[in-house]
Design a protein around this motif. Structure first.
Motif, PDB file in Angstrom:
ATOM      1  N   ASP A  85      -2.935 -14.293  -7.527  1.00 45.16           N
ATOM      2  CA  ASP A  85      -2.510 -13.626  -8.762  1.00 45.16           C
ATOM      3  C   ASP A  85      -2.596 -12.105  -8.625  1.00 45.16           C
ATOM      4  OD1 ASP A  85      -2.082 -16.088  -9.891  1.00 45.16           O
ATOM      5  OD2 ASP A  85      -3.891 -16.083 -11.127  1.00 45.16           O
ATOM      6  N   GLY A  86      -3.651 -11.629  -7.975  1.00 46.22           N
ATOM      7  CA  GLY A  86      -3.802 -10.185  -7.808  1.00 46.22           C
ATOM      8  C   GLY A  86      -2.689  -9.574  -6.988  1.00 46.22           C
ATOM      9  N   ILE A  87      -2.327 -10.232  -5.894  1.00 46.04           N
ATOM     10  CA  ILE A  87      -1.224  -9.722  -5.073  1.00 46.04           C
ATOM     11  C   ILE A  87       0.075  -9.739  -5.873  1.00 46.04           C
ATOM     12  CG2 ILE A  87       0.195 -10.184  -3.034  1.00 46.04           C
ATOM     13  CD1 ILE A  87      -2.351 -11.186  -1.643  1.00 46.04           C
ATOM     14  N   GLY A  88       0.284 -10.813  -6.631  1.00 43.45           N
ATOM     15  CA  GLY A  88       1.502 -10.898  -7.426  1.00 43.45           C
ATOM     16  C   GLY A  88       1.625  -9.784  -8.452  1.00 43.45           C
ATOM     17  N   GLN A  89       0.488  -9.364  -9.010  1.00 46.67           N
ATOM     18  CA  GLN A  89       0.518  -8.300 -10.016  1.00 46.67           C
ATOM     19  C   GLN A  89       0.559  -6.913  -9.388  1.00 46.67           C
ATOM     20  OE1 GLN A  89      -2.948  -9.122 -12.431  1.00 46.67           O
ATOM     21  NE2 GLN A  89      -2.248 -11.202 -12.886  1.00 46.67           N
ATOM     22  N   HIS A  90      -0.206  -6.741  -8.313  1.00 47.72           N
ATOM     23  CA  HIS A  90      -0.326  -5.409  -7.712  1.00 47.72           C
ATOM     24  C   HIS A  90       0.789  -5.122  -6.713  1.00 47.72           C
ATOM     25  CE1 HIS A  90      -2.411  -1.757  -6.624  1.00 47.72           C
ATOM     26  NE2 HIS A  90      -2.417  -2.094  -5.353  1.00 47.72           N
ATOM     27  N   ARG A  91       1.251  -6.166  -6.024  1.00 46.39           N
ATOM     28  CA  ARG A  91       2.312  -6.002  -5.033  1.00 46.39           C
ATOM     29  C   ARG A  91       3.385  -7.065  -5.263  1.00 46.39           C
ATOM     30  NH1 ARG A  91       1.646  -3.592  -0.136  1.00 46.39           N
ATOM     31  NH2 ARG A  91       3.831  -4.206   0.065  1.00 46.39           N
ATOM     32  N   PRO A  92       4.154  -6.938  -6.324  1.00 50.63           N
ATOM     33  CA  PRO A  92       5.148  -7.970  -6.638  1.00 50.63           C
ATOM     34  C   PRO A  92       6.275  -8.070  -5.624  1.00 50.63           C
ATOM     35  CG  PRO A  92       5.401  -6.062  -8.084  1.00 50.63           C
ATOM     36  CD  PRO A  92       4.127  -5.862  -7.335  1.00 50.63           C
ATOM     37  N   ASP A  93       6.325  -7.131  -4.668  1.00 47.45           N
ATOM     38  CA  ASP A  93       7.339  -7.169  -3.622  1.00 47.45           C
ATOM     39  C   ASP A  93       6.846  -7.880  -2.368  1.00 47.45           C
ATOM     40  OD1 ASP A  93       5.404  -5.240  -3.074  1.00 47.45           O
ATOM     41  OD2 ASP A  93       6.781  -3.976  -1.936  1.00 47.45           O
ATOM     42  N   MET A  94       5.662  -8.473  -2.414  1.00 48.31           N
ATOM     43  CA  MET A  94       4.987  -8.978  -1.218  1.00 48.31           C
ATOM     44  C   MET A  94       4.661 -10.459  -1.366  1.00 48.31           C
ATOM     45  SD  MET A  94       1.330  -7.553   0.178  1.00 48.31           S
ATOM     46  CE  MET A  94       0.371  -8.386   1.440  1.00 48.31           C
ATOM     47  N   ARG A  95       4.982 -11.245  -0.343  1.00 43.51           N
ATOM     48  CA  ARG A  95       4.561 -12.640  -0.326  1.00 43.51           C
ATOM     49  C   ARG A  95       3.113 -12.715   0.172  1.00 43.51           C
ATOM     50  NH1 ARG A  95       9.680 -15.733   2.602  1.00 43.51           N
ATOM     51  NH2 ARG A  95      11.322 -14.801   1.306  1.00 43.51           N
ATOM     52  N   PRO A  96       2.248 -13.401  -0.561  1.00 46.41           N
ATOM     53  CA  PRO A  96       0.852 -13.479  -0.126  1.00 46.41           C
ATOM     54  C   PRO A  96       0.681 -14.288   1.153  1.00 46.41           C
ATOM     55  CG  PRO A  96       1.071 -13.970  -2.465  1.00 46.41           C
ATOM     56  CD  PRO A  96       2.452 -13.967  -1.893  1.00 46.41           C
ATOM     57  N   PHE A  97      -0.273 -13.874   1.968  1.00 49.10           N
ATOM     58  CA  PHE A  97      -0.755 -14.672   3.089  1.00 49.10           C
ATOM     59  C   PHE A  97      -2.257 -14.856   2.872  1.00 49.10           C
ATOM     60  CE2 PHE A  97      -2.840 -15.250   7.151  1.00 49.10           C
ATOM     61  CZ  PHE A  97      -2.098 -16.270   7.716  1.00 49.10           C
ATOM     62  N   ILE A  98      -2.670 -16.109   2.618  1.00 47.66           N
ATOM     63  CA  ILE A  98      -4.056 -16.407   2.248  1.00 47.66           C
ATOM     64  C   ILE A  98      -4.556 -17.555   3.117  1.00 47.66           C
ATOM     65  CG2 ILE A  98      -5.599 -17.083   0.372  1.00 47.66           C
ATOM     66  CD1 ILE A  98      -3.471 -15.979  -1.588  1.00 47.66           C
ATOM     67  N   LEU A  99      -5.417 -17.232   4.040  1.00 45.45           N
ATOM     68  CA  LEU A  99      -5.993 -18.201   4.964  1.00 45.45           C
ATOM     69  C   LEU A  99      -7.366 -18.612   4.441  1.00 45.45           C
ATOM     70  CD1 LEU A  99      -5.365 -19.359   7.890  1.00 45.45           C
ATOM     71  CD2 LEU A  99      -6.813 -17.502   8.727  1.00 45.45           C
ATOM     72  N   MET A 100      -7.538 -19.892   4.121  1.00 44.00           N
ATOM     73  CA  MET A 100      -8.830 -20.364   3.609  1.00 44.00           C
ATOM     74  C   MET A 100      -9.093 -21.768   4.128  1.00 44.00           C
ATOM     75  SD  MET A 100      -9.315 -19.056  -0.288  1.00 44.00           S
ATOM     76  CE  MET A 100      -9.465 -17.303  -0.659  1.00 44.00           C
TER      77      MET A 100
END
Length: 778
Positions: free
Chosen positions: A428-443
């Motif tokens: 959610d944070g990436i979507g709000q702060h960097r709406p031009d960016m697809r998240p990459f989340i390794l967990m």
């Protein structure tokens, strides 16, 4: 997904009888009152029903797994002492005396409660298993594909150095997929247990220390349909950035900027493609212990991180950083985190502290607004520095005392949702702060539905041994069927190993070409990166990495399909054949629909045996034609991973580039494996700019569509749909037809074409602007 609508055909709006419960319809939900509570059945889809027990005076926690669905047509009728609640794809039959629920698809009984929630103390639930019924599920376990007969903890827990058996691992899931073609989700995040016929052979039970009293039943005519329906209910994985399908440099760990720069340079000098570097915990501290929670660059080791990140980016290499939810009391952030109210509390309301391997620590409370805000602030700062992706480690959480109090409940009630909520925070944070960016989340830990937050889980700290390699296909196929389509392993193995085993290393990395994320990662005693090994290893591994890069058009199309349907990239034989005889097969798997892969997991193997599905197959390397429907053995050497291609397959490829930043399909090669046994075939290639979020929904994409008909001759049709900024206006298309048969002429839109021919292939090249074209071979 069909358009859903609300239309309830009612035989009774409100009813009560001496022998049964009062019941009524609340919108499209069936509500039954008895034993001081309510049993509520809600249609989630045409093929899915949720059952909840709402205990009088108690608050039912909201589902963390499910996403909102559109309304569904349902019918309620009575048949003697039975209420029949019907959806287009399944129905529930409720005994009015006991309120026991049975589920059917057509005339087939799927499953039946043996002890429902009503009248039960705590959170307990039981079902009767049918004779011969097989069960997969439970998340990450190494127990074989059929997990019936096992009692499994529902508690995410690290399993360091595991090999060929592990009953409890990093990512548990409270669900099963049955050979009866139903999926059952026990929708509860608390510490618990699932007993799949271990205590009583014909009983399947679920229990938890608290939390939600609810389950979901999904039905389908196909095993693949169960996964597709389940991911529709719990959310689809968003399409990742294209670079996520590239090669990663990763180890535990790079101690300095100099080491990080060295490895990137080595890949470049060797001409081996590279798209990302992953920095383990040394980026914020010089030692393993004492620094966790700093979440800021150690400037002594990384004096100019922003310049380093920028320089890597110029070479097409993205920077991914590890983060953990533990804030040590010795870290530079401890006082700040406490002041911000970010740390989970103990029973007295004070920030809870305890000891674990890395030091004395507190835990970020991702279930509280203050904890989330404080944690996100650190991620935002790193994003602003140019970091492209995040690795969330130890997120079970690895140590999670029962006395911790979170903003939304106790640690025992929320344990299995911690990684889920953490991934949501970052997504959610990436979507709000960097709406031009697809998240990459390794967990490595999460809950049902975590895929919708872009989570890419891996199989944890596997032993660097042949025993560690053996279960990787089982783990991937199980997790993929349970919605986690990007599950992958630390290629080469992570834990231990006293000397480098080149055969093991090569076999593991060969397998990695046909798994979702290509990331060799290990303890630094033995280098996981090929560029630190001899020239022969670099050549062998480099060629396989280049093969993966050449398959990017095909692999990216698989990722696109997953984002729409939930179908995993790695697919079990069962998922493809729909035949229960394939239930236990974890030796071979499909990579998409075209490739059948059988990893080599035995040292010194001279032959590999694959149980071939029906149809016609071709050896990917030699072109040999093979009839399916039988056991097939082929010779193998350490240079060759056994890979077969299904007749009728289209596979688009490009020349490998040093990084996906240089990816282009302007020069495109399209392979087609022809065979008289396949009279009709279709394929597609999806493409967009590789980084715009929701490109498909925004209409910023192109699909290349391929079809073939083979009767008297072979005819191939090409077409396209859509456009996106920066796409090739025209492509130089090389069409490679494998086993075309006797060909005297090739006509493109009726005009004769020059073609090249050898024993097994026909090749011709032409310019294609996306307009419909037809090639006829005569």
């Amino acid at each position: 997904m069909k358009l859903r609508y609300l239309s309830l055909s009612l035989s009774v709006l409100l009813a009560s009888c001496a022998s049964g419960p009062a019941y009524h319809l609340d919108g499209n939900r069936l509500v039954l009152d008895k034993n001081g509570g309510q049993l509520v059945l809600t249609p989630l889809d045409e093929d899915a029903i949720q059952a909840e027990f709402l205990k009088a005076g108690a608050v039912q926690p909201a589902s963390r797994a499910l996403v909102p669905q559109q309304a569904v047509k349902a019918e309620l009728t009575e048949r003697g002492n039975t209420l029949v609640y019907s959806l287009p794809g399944m129905r529930a039959e409720i005994d009015k005396t006991s309120l026991a629920v049975s589920y059917y698809r057509g005339e087939q009984l799927l499953l039946a409660e043996s002890s429902g929630f009503l009248g039960q103390e705590g959170v307990n639930l039981g079902f009767t298993l049918q004779q011969g019924e097989k069960l997969m599920g439970g998340g990450e376990r190494v127990l074989g594909m059929d997990r019936r007969g096992h009692k499994l903890p529902l508690y995410n827990k690290a399993s360091y150095g595991y090999t060929t058996e592990a009953a409890q691992m990093y990512y548990s899931l409270p669900l099963v997929i049955s050979s009866q073609k139903y999926l059952l989700l026990f929708d509860n995040t608390a510490s618990g247990e699932m007993d799949l016929g271990a205590s009583q052979g014909d009983q399947m039970t679920f229990s938890a220390v608290g939390g939600r009293r609810a389950y979901v039943v999904v039905a389908s005519d196909h095993f693949a349909g169960l996964t597709e329906e389940y991911t529709q209910l719990t959310g689809h994985q968003p399409l990742p950035p294209r670079w996520a399908l590239g090669n990663f440099a990763s180890r535990f760990g790079y101690h300095s900027e100099a080491e990080a720069r060295d490895v990137v340079k080595r890949f470049k000098d060797a001409g081996i493609p590279l798209d990302a570097i992953v920095l383990d915990l040394y980026w914020f501290g010089k030692d393993v212990k004492g620094h966790m929670g700093n979440l800021a660059w150690d400037k002594a080791a990384f004096p100019n991180p922003e310049q380093m990140i920028s320089d890597f980016k110029k070479d097409g290499v993205k920077t991914v950083l590890i983060t953990e939810p533990f804030i040590l009391t010795t870290s530079s952030r401890w006082d700040e985190a406490v002041k911000a109210g970010a740390i989970a509390l103990d029973a007295s309301g004070e920030p809870a502290t305890y000891d674990f391997f890395f030091g004395n620590t507190g835990l970020v409370d991702v279930f509280s607004p203050k904890g989330r805000d404080w944690f996100w602030d650190k991620y935002q700062g790193l994003l602003d520095q140019g970091v492209a992706g995040f690795w969330g480690d130890l997120g079970e959480p690895e140590v999670h005392p029962s006395n911790l109090v979170h903003g939304e409940g106790s640690s025992d009630e929320l344990h299995n949702a911690y990684g889920h909520r953490w991934a949501q925070l970052v997504y959610d944070g990436i979507g709000q702060h960097r709406p031009d960016m697809r998240p990459f989340i390794l967990m490595r830990s999460g809950y049902a539905g975590s895929q919708r937050f872009g989570m890419m889980p891996w199989t944890g700290d596997v032993s660097r041994s042949w025993g560690g390699l053996k279960p990787q296909v089982e783990l991937a196929l199980q997790m993929g069927a349970q919605g986690l389509g990007y599950i992958h392993s630390d290629l080469g193995g992570f834990a231990g190993g006293d000397k480098f085993d080149p055969e093991l290393y090569l076999r593991w990395l060969q397998y990695g070409v046909f798994q979702p994320v290509f990331r060799p990662h290990a303890q630094e005693d033995i280098a996981p990166e090929p560029v630190y090994h001899d020239a022969a290893i670099q050549k062998q591994v480099g060629d396989y990495i280049k093969l993966r890069y050449s398959l990017l058009p095909y692999n990216y199309s698989l990722a696109f399909e997953n984002s729409l349907t939930g179908k995993p990239l790695m697919r079990s034989m069962l998922m493809q054949s729909d035949d229960v005889k394939d239930f236990d097969n974890h030796h071979s798997y499909f990579w998409g629909d075209a490739f059948l892969v059988t990893p080599v997991t035995e040292p010194g193997a001279k032959t590999v045996t694959t149980q071939l599905p029906e149809g016609t197959w071709f050896d990917f390397w030699t072109g040999e034609r093979i009839e399916g429907g039988r056991s097939y053995s082929r010779a193998t050497s350490v240079d060759t991973l056994p890979v077969l291609v299904k007749a009728g397959s289209f596979v688009p490829r490009v020349a490998p580039s040093q990084s996906t930043d240089s990816y282009s399909s302007k020069e495109l090669t399209l392979h087609y494996w022809a065979d008289p046994s396949v009279t009709q075939a279709q394929g597609q290639m999806y493409e967009d700019d590789g980084h715009t979020p929701d490109a498909y929904a925004k209409g910023q994409y192109q699909k290349l569509l391929f079809s073939a008909q083979q009767q008297a001759g072979l005819s191939i049709q090409l077409a396209s749909q859509g456009r996106y900024p920066g796409m090739p206006q025209s492509r130089r298309l090389t069409l490679v037809i494998h086993h075309p048969g006797a060909v005297k002429a090739a006509l493109l839109d009726g005009k004769p074409q020059h073609f090249a021919r050898d024993a097994d292939t026909l090749t011709l090249t032409f310019d294609w602007d996306g307009a419909p074209r037809t090639l006829d071979l005569q």
